[in-house]
Design an enzyme around this catalytic site. Structure first.
Site, mmCIF file in Angstrom:
data_model
loop_
_atom_site.group_PDB
_atom_site.id
_atom_site.type_symbol
_atom_site.label_atom_id
_atom_site.label_comp_id
_atom_site.label_asym_id
_atom_site.label_seq_id
_atom_site.Cartn_x
_atom_site.Cartn_y
_atom_site.Cartn_z
ATOM 1 N N LYS A 26 30.455 27.356 39.053
ATOM 2 C CA LYS A 26 29.751 28.108 40.227
ATOM 3 C C LYS A 26 28.982 29.198 39.441
ATOM 4 O O LYS A 26 27.818 29.535 39.882
ATOM 5 C CB LYS A 26 30.844 28.522 41.171
ATOM 6 C CG LYS A 26 31.404 27.704 42.007
ATOM 7 C CD LYS A 26 32.483 28.012 43.001
ATOM 8 C CE LYS A 26 33.028 26.746 43.580
ATOM 9 N NZ LYS A 26 34.161 27.100 44.498
ATOM 10 N N GLN A 70 38.322 31.910 45.690
ATOM 11 C CA GLN A 70 38.685 30.311 45.252
ATOM 12 C C GLN A 70 40.127 30.167 45.585
ATOM 13 O O GLN A 70 41.154 31.070 45.586
ATOM 14 C CB GLN A 70 38.472 30.364 43.792
ATOM 15 C CG GLN A 70 38.803 28.805 43.134
ATOM 16 C CD GLN A 70 37.554 27.985 43.423
ATOM 17 O OE1 GLN A 70 36.594 28.322 43.583
ATOM 18 N NE2 GLN A 70 38.117 26.733 43.678
ATOM 19 N N ASP A 93 31.316 30.031 52.045
ATOM 20 C CA ASP A 93 32.141 28.662 51.946
ATOM 21 C C ASP A 93 32.261 28.120 53.169
ATOM 22 O O ASP A 93 32.681 27.061 53.559
ATOM 23 C CB ASP A 93 33.475 28.889 51.506
ATOM 24 C CG ASP A 93 33.783 28.737 50.239
ATOM 25 O OD1 ASP A 93 33.389 27.884 49.370
ATOM 26 O OD2 ASP A 93 34.416 29.581 49.665
HETATM 27 N N1 GUN Z 1 38.957 25.104 46.359
HETATM 28 C C1 GUN Z 1 38.600 23.831 46.389
HETATM 29 N N2 GUN Z 1 37.506 23.700 46.891
HETATM 30 C C2 GUN Z 1 36.930 24.819 47.224
HETATM 31 C C3 GUN Z 1 35.933 25.520 47.888
HETATM 32 O O1 GUN Z 1 34.780 24.645 48.000
HETATM 33 N N3 GUN Z 1 35.837 26.770 47.775
HETATM 34 C C4 GUN Z 1 36.887 27.732 47.565
HETATM 35 N N4 GUN Z 1 36.651 28.850 47.845
HETATM 36 N N5 GUN Z 1 37.802 27.132 47.162
HETATM 37 C C5 GUN Z 1 38.193 25.797 46.704
#
Ligand code: GUN
Length: 257
Positions: A26, A70, A93
């Site tokens: 990211k 996350q 998200d």
């Molecule tokens: N853990 C697995 N996929 C994601 C996601 O798309 N966003 C976040 N914040 N955590 C995750």
């Protein structure tokens, strides 16, 4: 063009190796598109209060447009309370109840990254959804539930399967579009797939040798379907591109552009 650089804050708590890889990807994507990114790597011992305080600080930081915590968080932390503490306008998200509700109503600012990335892939390959049998395996808040909703918005006939589903193989065999978001390596086998189906693999698993693989038994399924996404390299990069889009949109909304 407006002299504003979109900014994304990525919060990671603890040392889950998969989360570390996702967060690095990211941050790299931010660099590629010229966004500012800030990483907050907190120890696994972080308290709920400390995490909420960080979220509050980021909510008030004008150069940060998107906040991503996350998941999963360490056991002792309450992920729901953390998500609800994020300003919905910065919730790139689309996990906050306000954004989830808007998605249900079909009037959203942000779409959840992975399901939106899947839809974009279907569009890019001109794969029709309207009237098709769409089966989603998995009912998580992150993927399964919003995935089903986005397919429904495009007039798919949607079935959500989960651990209590009976006759899973028969249900999956009816799918024109099969989305696997179970979290179990090579769970979807060739006998579960209709000839010519479109198979989307959202899994990020490890096989018996510790090698990265998806929820679909790719080698045995690939000759049976019309399209299949690989792991790695299929859905994952689409998730990240949606995150960048959401961060840009958050920046525009917050700056009234
Ligand atoms: N853990 C697995 N996929 C994601 C996601 O798309 N966003 C976040 N914040 N955590 C995750």
């Amino acid at each position: 063009m407006h002299g504003i650089t979109p900014g994304l804050a990525v919060v990671i708590v603890g040392d889950d190796p998969a989360s570390r890889v996702y967060v690095n990807n990211k941050k790299k994507a931010c660099e590629v598109v010229g966004f500012k990114s800030e990483e907050y790597a907190l120890p696994a011992s972080t308290t709920q209060e400390e995490l909420l305080e960080l979220v509050n600080t980021l909510n008030n930081k004008s150069d940060i447009n998107g906040i991503l915590v996350q998941l999963p968080l360490p056991e002792h932390l309450d992920d729901k309370a953390v998500i609800e503490a994020i300003n919905p306008q910065k919730d790139v998200d689309a996990f906050h109840a306000v954004n989830v509700g808007k998605i249900m109503l079909g009037e959203y600012d942000f779409l959840p990254c992975t399901p939106s990335g899947v839809m974009e892939m279907l569009h890019a390959y001109d794969i029709p959804v309207s009237g098709k049998n769409c089966v989603v395996i998995g009912r998580s808040n992150i993927v399964g539930k919003p995935m089903a909703m986005l397919l429904l918005h495009e007039n798919g006939t949607v079935t959500i399967c989960h651990s209590r589903t009976q006759n899973l193989t028969e249900v999956c065999k009816e799918a024109d579009i099969l989305v696997a978001a179970v979290g179990k390596p090579k769970f979807v086998t060739a006998d579960m797939v209709k000839e010519g189906a479109v198979v989307i693999d959202v899994g990020m698993d490890r096989d018996e040798n510790g090698k990265l693989c998806g929820d679909v038994d790719f080698e045995n399924v690939k000759d049976k379907c019309s399209y299949i996404t690989p792991v790695p390299g299929g859905v994952g990069p689409m998730t990240i591109s949606t995150l960048m889009k959401n961060t840009l949109k958050a920046c525009k909304i917050q700056n009234n552009l």
